[in-house]
Design a protein around this motif. Structure first.
Motif, short mmCIF file in Angstrom:
data_model
loop_
_atom_site.label_atom_id
_atom_site.label_comp_id
_atom_site.label_asym_id
_atom_site.label_seq_id
_atom_site.Cartn_x
_atom_site.Cartn_y
_atom_site.Cartn_z
N PRO A 185 0.83 -1.21 0.00
CA PRO A 185 0.00 0.00 0.00
C PRO A 185 0.86 1.26 0.00
O PRO A 185 1.79 1.40 0.80
N ALA A 186 0.52 2.18 -0.89
CA ALA A 186 1.33 3.38 -1.06
C ALA A 186 1.38 4.23 0.20
O ALA A 186 2.36 4.94 0.44
N ARG A 187 0.35 4.17 1.02
CA ARG A 187 0.28 5.01 2.21
C ARG A 187 0.96 4.40 3.42
O ARG A 187 1.00 5.01 4.49
N ALA A 188 1.47 3.18 3.28
CA ALA A 188 2.11 2.53 4.42
C ALA A 188 3.42 3.23 4.78
O ALA A 188 4.06 3.87 3.94
N SER A 189 3.83 3.09 6.02
CA SER A 189 5.09 3.67 6.47
C SER A 189 6.26 2.89 5.91
O SER A 189 6.12 1.74 5.46
N ALA A 190 7.44 3.49 5.96
CA ALA A 190 8.64 2.78 5.52
C ALA A 190 8.86 1.52 6.35
O ALA A 190 9.27 0.48 5.82
N GLY A 191 8.55 1.60 7.64
CA GLY A 191 8.69 0.43 8.50
C GLY A 191 7.81 -0.72 8.05
O GLY A 191 8.22 -1.89 8.05
N ASP A 192 6.57 -0.39 7.66
CA ASP A 192 5.66 -1.43 7.16
C ASP A 192 6.16 -2.00 5.84
O ASP A 192 6.09 -3.21 5.61
N GLN A 193 6.66 -1.12 4.95
CA GLN A 193 7.14 -1.60 3.65
C GLN A 193 8.32 -2.55 3.84
O GLN A 193 8.44 -3.57 3.14
N ILE A 194 9.18 -2.25 4.79
CA ILE A 194 10.30 -3.14 5.10
C ILE A 194 9.76 -4.49 5.58
O ILE A 194 10.24 -5.56 5.17
N HIS A 195 8.77 -4.44 6.45
CA HIS A 195 8.13 -5.67 6.96
C HIS A 195 7.53 -6.48 5.82
O HIS A 195 7.68 -7.71 5.76
N PHE A 196 6.86 -5.81 4.88
CA PHE A 196 6.23 -6.51 3.75
C PHE A 196 7.28 -7.25 2.92
O PHE A 196 7.13 -8.44 2.62
N LEU A 197 8.34 -6.55 2.52
CA LEU A 197 9.35 -7.15 1.65
C LEU A 197 10.09 -8.29 2.35
O LEU A 197 10.33 -9.35 1.76
#
Length: 521
Positions: free
Chosen positions: A86-98
């Motif tokens: 999701p584009a609105r997610a935080s950088a921390g969440d994006q790291i968690h996703f990947l």
């Protein structure tokens, strides 16, 4: 080996059937169906040329834009697995996703350059970064246009089976850490085509404006629109003026929004002057709408609404149809408080804590069974928490009436236990939203020495109205009784939202429970 893929074959078919029609509009840019098919194949061939192998996981960090759909379907044609980011997610969440998905590649839009710089440092498995930039700008990453534009427009011969993994999605995280959910190509196509068609009431030549993010529920309307030879209009964000302008400019016939945006539309000064006569379908999802607000919306925009109830694990379960939004019929008016009925491909039940199926009208946990549900979690040891005997347990508390309408009482984890009584915040929120001064609200439980938990209301007031805390407490007491009445009311300018547009109750609760040994639900 038979080359067959349930997810991208429908797109190929649409591209053959409607070659010269416009498939996607993004501002001044557009793609015909023929161009869309070729673009998708070039992406697939480009990924293969870069060394992407079937089963590799690719993150997509992109806004709603012309390139999103051919990129998504192109990576599927290459046999890759998409991570929804999701584009609105935080950088921390994006790291968690990947990291949770073991992604090896990230395709991203240049508007996320700052976020991607943070990802590089904490996502060691990602070895390819493919950057999409509107204009040529210096970058050490692989350039999107250079990787894909010169590739063959013929479909690659990569065998992908229906049971193969298509995507990894993440729960909203509104009540806990986001969990990684696996979806196969078979489950994905059942999610997109039957659900999208039924909820969106998609018809021939539909012009569907996608304002809600394509990483959220809006994506299920893409394939149904294409299969009817329609046009998808990309909207960059959920700005109300942008939505109104698009409807007038492109004669949009359908759109999908979260209730928060509908509330903004109702309050917008252009509401009565904009020409929305072409709009015959507005799908709302992501969070419930209070019945009084829904009546207001039907009065303002007409009987054009359709609602769906969904979750990441069970996916799309119900539809409250346009016919169900008839506010002139007193006999069925109570249905506005429901989430609709199970769609044609879905079976629903309500179960108790021992997983026994309850009779109609009895309150318990809502459970779903369908071909479109998740395969399981990436962490398969957690599957039993949610999938038992084929049923996906939603974590939502509610009941199903004799006519099959689903009424959601609240999230299981949002329930407040105060003085030994179970209190469901959503029911309090529905009462508060009846007051003209309440634009938005959220009800949570906070620590209390006497009651264990105390009910607290957090309220955003309407621009032209005001109310006191005592007034709102008295309103709830009148409708629900003293146990349900908030002990305190806090007025705020805005409420935090998750990446999917839901009110982020985990964020709201955090300051109150920071010093506690556990978070009482």
């Amino acid at each position: 080996m038979r080359l067959w893929n349930l997810t991208y074959e429908p797109l190929d078919r649409a591209c053959r059937y409607y070659r010269k029609k416009v498939a996607i509009i993004d501002g001044d840019r557009q793609l015909t169906y023929s161009e869309l098919g070729e673009f998708t194949n070039r992406v697939a061939n480009g990924l293969i040329a870069l060394g992407v192998r079937p089963g590799e996981v690719i993150g997509m960090l992109m806004p709603n834009c012309l390139e999103f759909i051919p990129t998504q379907h192109g990576l599927w044609k290459a046999g890759a697995v998409m991570v929804q980011m999701p584009a609105r997610a935080s950088a921390g969440d994006q790291i968690h996703f990947l990291n949770s998905a073991d992604a090896t590649t990230l395709i991203y839009h240049a508007e996320f350059d700052d976020v991607v710089e943070q990802l590089r440092k904490q996502c060691p498995a990602v070895r390819r970064y493919i950057r999409l930039a509107p204009t040529a700008t210096p970058s050490a990453d692989i350039d999107y246009a250079a990787a894909f534009d010169a590739q063959s427009a013929q479909a690659p011969r990569v065998p992908v089976r229906p049971e193969d993994l298509a995507s990894i999605a993440f729960t909203s995280g509104s009540t806990g850490a986001p969990k990684a959910v696996r979806n196969s190509h078979e489950s994905t196509v059942h999610m997109h085509i039957p659900a999208g068609s039924e909820i969106g009431d998609v018809r021939a030549g539909e012009v569907f404006a996608l304002g809600a993010p394509l990483t959220h529920f809006a994506q299920i309307f893409v394939l149904p629109t294409f299969l009817k030879g329609g046009t998808v209009v990309m909207l960059h964000g959920l700005d109300v003026d942008l939505i109104f302008d698009a409807v007038e400019r492109y004669r949009v016939t359908a759109t999908a929004l979260v209730p928060t945006v509908l509330y903004m539309m109702l309050a917008h000064p252009r509401r009565n002057s904009v020409d929305l006569s072409s709009l015959r379908t507005i799908v709302y999802a992501g969070s419930p709408m209070a019945p009084d607000r829904l009546r207001e919306a039907v009065t303002a925009f007409g009987q054009v609404f359709s609602q769906t109830y969904a979750g990441t694990e069970p996916t799309f379960m119900t539809c409250l149809t346009k016919e169900d939004h008839d506010i002139s019929n007193p006999a069925t008016a109570h249905r506005l408080g429901s989430a609709g009925r199970a769609m044609s491909h879905v079976t629903l039940s309500v179960q108790d804590e021992q997983d026994n199926i309850l009779a109609s009208g009895e309150i318990g946990e809502i459970c779903s069974r369908q071909a479109g549900q998740m395969v399981g979690y990436v962490d398969s040891t957690r599957d039993h928490e949610t999938i038992r005997d084929g049923w996906v347990h939603t974590g939502d508390i509610g009941y199903i009436d004799d006519d099959g309408y689903v009424f959601i009482v609240d999230r299981k984890k949002d329930m407040v236990v105060t003085g030994g009584f179970n209190v469901f915040p959503r029911q309090i929120e529905d009462v508060l939203l009846q007051h003209p001064a309440v634009a938005q609200c959220a009800v949570i439980g906070v620590p209390d020495e006497k009651w264990g938990e105390a009910v607290k209301a957090i309220v955003v007031q309407a621009a032209t109205q005001s109310a006191t805390a005592d007034e709102l407490i008295a309103l709830v007491k009148e409708h629900k009784g003293s146990v349900w009445a908030p002990k305190t009311v806090k007025f705020v300018d805005s409420l935090p939202l998750t990446t999917t547009g839901k009110i982020d109750k985990k964020n709201l609760k955090a300051p109150y429970w920071a010093d506690q040994d556990r978070l009482v639900h």
